[in-house]
Design a protein around this motif. Structure first.
Motif, PDB file in Angstrom:
ATOM      1  N   LYS A 132     -22.968 -23.660  65.022  1.00  0.00           N
ATOM      2  CA  LYS A 132     -22.583 -22.344  65.544  1.00  0.00           C
ATOM      3  C   LYS A 132     -21.160 -22.371  66.121  1.00  0.00           C
ATOM      4  O   LYS A 132     -20.361 -21.462  65.871  1.00  0.00           O
ATOM      5  CB  LYS A 132     -23.571 -21.893  66.618  1.00  0.00           C
ATOM      6  CG  LYS A 132     -24.929 -21.479  66.070  1.00  0.00           C
ATOM      7  CD  LYS A 132     -25.885 -21.128  67.206  1.00  0.00           C
ATOM      8  CE  LYS A 132     -27.255 -20.736  66.676  1.00  0.00           C
ATOM      9  NZ  LYS A 132     -28.217 -20.436  67.753  1.00  0.00           N
ATOM     10  N   ILE A 136     -17.889 -20.241  64.708  1.00  0.00           N
ATOM     11  CA  ILE A 136     -17.063 -19.380  65.573  1.00  0.00           C
ATOM     12  C   ILE A 136     -15.585 -19.775  65.462  1.00  0.00           C
ATOM     13  O   ILE A 136     -14.701 -18.923  65.304  1.00  0.00           O
ATOM     14  CB  ILE A 136     -17.537 -19.478  67.038  1.00  0.00           C
ATOM     15  CG1 ILE A 136     -18.916 -18.843  67.195  1.00  0.00           C
ATOM     16  CG2 ILE A 136     -16.526 -18.790  67.973  1.00  0.00           C
ATOM     17  CD1 ILE A 136     -19.559 -19.087  68.548  1.00  0.00           C
ATOM     18  N   PHE A 139     -14.082 -18.969  61.996  1.00  0.00           N
ATOM     19  CA  PHE A 139     -13.942 -17.517  61.826  1.00  0.00           C
ATOM     20  C   PHE A 139     -12.695 -17.016  62.531  1.00  0.00           C
ATOM     21  O   PHE A 139     -11.923 -16.228  61.973  1.00  0.00           O
ATOM     22  CB  PHE A 139     -15.186 -16.813  62.366  1.00  0.00           C
ATOM     23  CG  PHE A 139     -15.101 -15.312  62.313  1.00  0.00           C
ATOM     24  CD1 PHE A 139     -15.235 -14.647  61.103  1.00  0.00           C
ATOM     25  CD2 PHE A 139     -14.883 -14.569  63.468  1.00  0.00           C
ATOM     26  CE1 PHE A 139     -15.150 -13.252  61.040  1.00  0.00           C
ATOM     27  CE2 PHE A 139     -14.797 -13.189  63.420  1.00  0.00           C
ATOM     28  CZ  PHE A 139     -14.931 -12.524  62.199  1.00  0.00           C
ATOM     29  N   ILE A 140     -12.470 -17.485  63.751  1.00  0.00           N
ATOM     30  CA  ILE A 140     -11.288 -17.063  64.525  1.00  0.00           C
ATOM     31  C   ILE A 140     -10.014 -17.469  63.807  1.00  0.00           C
ATOM     32  O   ILE A 140      -9.083 -16.663  63.622  1.00  0.00           O
ATOM     33  CB  ILE A 140     -11.328 -17.666  65.944  1.00  0.00           C
ATOM     34  CG1 ILE A 140     -12.477 -17.034  66.747  1.00  0.00           C
ATOM     35  CG2 ILE A 140     -10.000 -17.448  66.659  1.00  0.00           C
ATOM     36  CD1 ILE A 140     -12.730 -17.703  68.082  1.00  0.00           C
ATOM     37  N   THR A 177     -18.801 -24.964  55.065  1.00  0.00           N
ATOM     38  CA  THR A 177     -19.181 -23.716  55.723  1.00  0.00           C
ATOM     39  C   THR A 177     -20.572 -23.280  55.284  1.00  0.00           C
ATOM     40  O   THR A 177     -21.400 -22.845  56.098  1.00  0.00           O
ATOM     41  CB  THR A 177     -18.160 -22.606  55.396  1.00  0.00           C
ATOM     42  OG1 THR A 177     -16.850 -23.018  55.812  1.00  0.00           O
ATOM     43  CG2 THR A 177     -18.525 -21.302  56.093  1.00  0.00           C
ATOM     44  N   ILE A 193     -24.997 -12.155  63.469  1.00  0.00           N
ATOM     45  CA  ILE A 193     -23.581 -12.299  63.817  1.00  0.00           C
ATOM     46  C   ILE A 193     -23.011 -13.585  63.220  1.00  0.00           C
ATOM     47  O   ILE A 193     -21.955 -13.570  62.575  1.00  0.00           O
ATOM     48  CB  ILE A 193     -23.380 -12.291  65.348  1.00  0.00           C
ATOM     49  CG1 ILE A 193     -23.900 -10.989  65.951  1.00  0.00           C
ATOM     50  CG2 ILE A 193     -21.902 -12.489  65.684  1.00  0.00           C
ATOM     51  CD1 ILE A 193     -23.195  -9.756  65.427  1.00  0.00           C
ATOM     52  N   TYR A 194     -23.710 -14.696  63.426  1.00  0.00           N
ATOM     53  CA  TYR A 194     -23.244 -15.972  62.870  1.00  0.00           C
ATOM     54  C   TYR A 194     -23.217 -15.924  61.345  1.00  0.00           C
ATOM     55  O   TYR A 194     -22.300 -16.461  60.708  1.00  0.00           O
ATOM     56  CB  TYR A 194     -24.144 -17.120  63.338  1.00  0.00           C
ATOM     57  CG  TYR A 194     -24.050 -17.421  64.805  1.00  0.00           C
ATOM     58  CD1 TYR A 194     -22.911 -18.017  65.348  1.00  0.00           C
ATOM     59  CD2 TYR A 194     -25.098 -17.107  65.664  1.00  0.00           C
ATOM     60  CE1 TYR A 194     -22.814 -18.291  66.698  1.00  0.00           C
ATOM     61  CE2 TYR A 194     -25.017 -17.379  67.022  1.00  0.00           C
ATOM     62  CZ  TYR A 194     -23.876 -17.962  67.533  1.00  0.00           C
ATOM     63  OH  TYR A 194     -23.789 -18.234  68.879  1.00  0.00           O
ATOM     64  N   MET A 197     -20.214 -13.929  60.167  1.00  0.00           N
ATOM     65  CA  MET A 197     -18.982 -14.704  60.336  1.00  0.00           C
ATOM     66  C   MET A 197     -18.850 -15.767  59.250  1.00  0.00           C
ATOM     67  O   MET A 197     -17.779 -15.943  58.656  1.00  0.00           O
ATOM     68  CB  MET A 197     -18.949 -15.354  61.724  1.00  0.00           C
ATOM     69  CG  MET A 197     -18.697 -14.390  62.865  1.00  0.00           C
ATOM     70  SD  MET A 197     -18.283 -15.206  64.444  1.00  0.00           S
ATOM     71  CE  MET A 197     -19.865 -15.968  64.839  1.00  0.00           C
ATOM     72  N   THR A 200     -18.095 -14.156  55.909  1.00  0.00           N
ATOM     73  CA  THR A 200     -16.706 -13.704  55.893  1.00  0.00           C
ATOM     74  C   THR A 200     -15.768 -14.866  55.611  1.00  0.00           C
ATOM     75  O   THR A 200     -14.807 -14.743  54.832  1.00  0.00           O
ATOM     76  CB  THR A 200     -16.338 -13.049  57.234  1.00  0.00           C
ATOM     77  OG1 THR A 200     -17.238 -11.973  57.502  1.00  0.00           O
ATOM     78  CG2 THR A 200     -14.907 -12.518  57.212  1.00  0.00           C
ATOM     79  N   VAL A 201     -16.033 -16.022  56.224  1.00  0.00           N
ATOM     80  CA  VAL A 201     -15.216 -17.212  55.976  1.00  0.00           C
ATOM     81  C   VAL A 201     -15.328 -17.648  54.515  1.00  0.00           C
ATOM     82  O   VAL A 201     -14.329 -18.029  53.888  1.00  0.00           O
ATOM     83  CB  VAL A 201     -15.633 -18.367  56.916  1.00  0.00           C
ATOM     84  CG1 VAL A 201     -14.958 -19.672  56.504  1.00  0.00           C
ATOM     85  CG2 VAL A 201     -15.281 -18.024  58.357  1.00  0.00           C
TER      86      VAL A 201
END
Length: 288
Positions: A132, A136, A139-140, A177, A193-194, A197, A200-201
């Motif tokens: 997790k 995060i 993703f950032i 990933t 949410i995870y 993310m 999206t990555v």
């Protein structure tokens, strides 16, 4: 369950978590030690797996798999001796070990878990936290890369920068990933949410393998728990043709592309050296 047994279970779970993290480190780090991590861990797990096999703790399926893999190794060595394409034994052993690493790791992990639910839960609980945090962070930095604040890409695909974080290889990064996404789902401690993310990555990498992982994730979410029908496979096939259009055009249909050449001459080698093959380290491997 006594204290000693709890301690052993936690210790083994800790080893598996650290081993998994070490493999992650080996993929990202750029130093001499990191290059040996993916050799050391499969070797340790292989010893564990072989010990379990000799103790009679392997399942029938695993034993059958062991003998099939052993037969492949014997055929490969016979091919080396018969064809004399690669006669340097260190090359042969190195390539054979590279082939065996994933199976050694599989047998070792199977032996350590061996139906022990507490051990599996301990491992998944520990690794899911790390996964997790990893999702995060990537993703950032993926957003920062997309906006131009950092440069973590080497080409533009589908109009976006092919994000690779700190790996330098977007394809390998996409696989890692996908593994992180799978681990948090398997742990039962995921949430949307995870998963958003991570997906999206996967899109940010703009690589075929990442898009395949994403497509499988979507299909499993749409049809998971239902009876899979023929039209589901047809739909997945259409999606993959669209998703992998770049790879089909630039890798397989381009006769001068390295992967197209590997496939062509791999088939030629298979035909020329039928039925035993050319042997270990003869074609398509790092040693070759």
């Amino acid at each position: 369950m006594n204290f000693k047994m709890i301690y052993v279970i936690n210790l083994i779970s800790l080893f598996l978590v650290l081993a998994f993290c070490a493999l992650y480190y080996g993929m990202f780090a750029d130093n001499s030690f990191a290059g040996y991590i993916d050799d050391i861990i499969p070797l340790i797990l292989g010893v564990v797996g072989l010990y379990a096999m000799f103790k009679g703790n392997m399942s029938k399926f695993d034993m059958e798999l062991f003998w099939w893999i052993a037969a492949i190794c014997v055929i490969g060595i016979i091919s080396n001796l018969a064809n004399d394409i690669v006669s340097n034994y260190s090359y042969v052993v190195n390539d054979m070990f590279s082939f065996l690493k994933m199976f050694l790791s599989y047998w070792g992990v199977r032996a350590l878990f061996n139906g022990k639910e507490n051990r599996i839960n301990n491992f998944l609980s520990g690794i899911s936290v790390i996964a997790k945090i990893f999702i995060i962070v990537i993703f950032i930095f993926g957003l920062l890369n997309l906006l131009g604040f950092v440069e973590m890409y080497d080409e533009i695909r589908f109009g976006i920068k092919n994000y690779y974080f700190i790996m330098g290889n977007a394809s390998q990064f996409g696989v890692i990933t996908g593994v992180a996404l799978a681990l948090i789902i398997l742990s039962g401690k995921s949430n949307i949410i995870y998963e958003i993310m991570a997906c999206t990555v996967l899109i940010m990498t703009a690589k075929g393998m990442s898009l395949i992982i994403l497509s499988v994730y979507v299909v499993l979410n749409l049809f998971g728990g239902r009876k899979i029908k023929l039209w589901h496979f047809l739909l997945l096939g259409i999606v993959l043709i669209f998703v992998l259009n770049y790879q089909l055009t630039n890798y397989l249909l381009d006769e001068s592309a390295p992967r197209a050449l590997l496939l062509r001459y791999g088939l030629k080698t298979a035909v020329d050296y039928f039925p035993l093959g050319a042997g270990f380290a003869a074609f398509g491997s790092n040693m070759a």
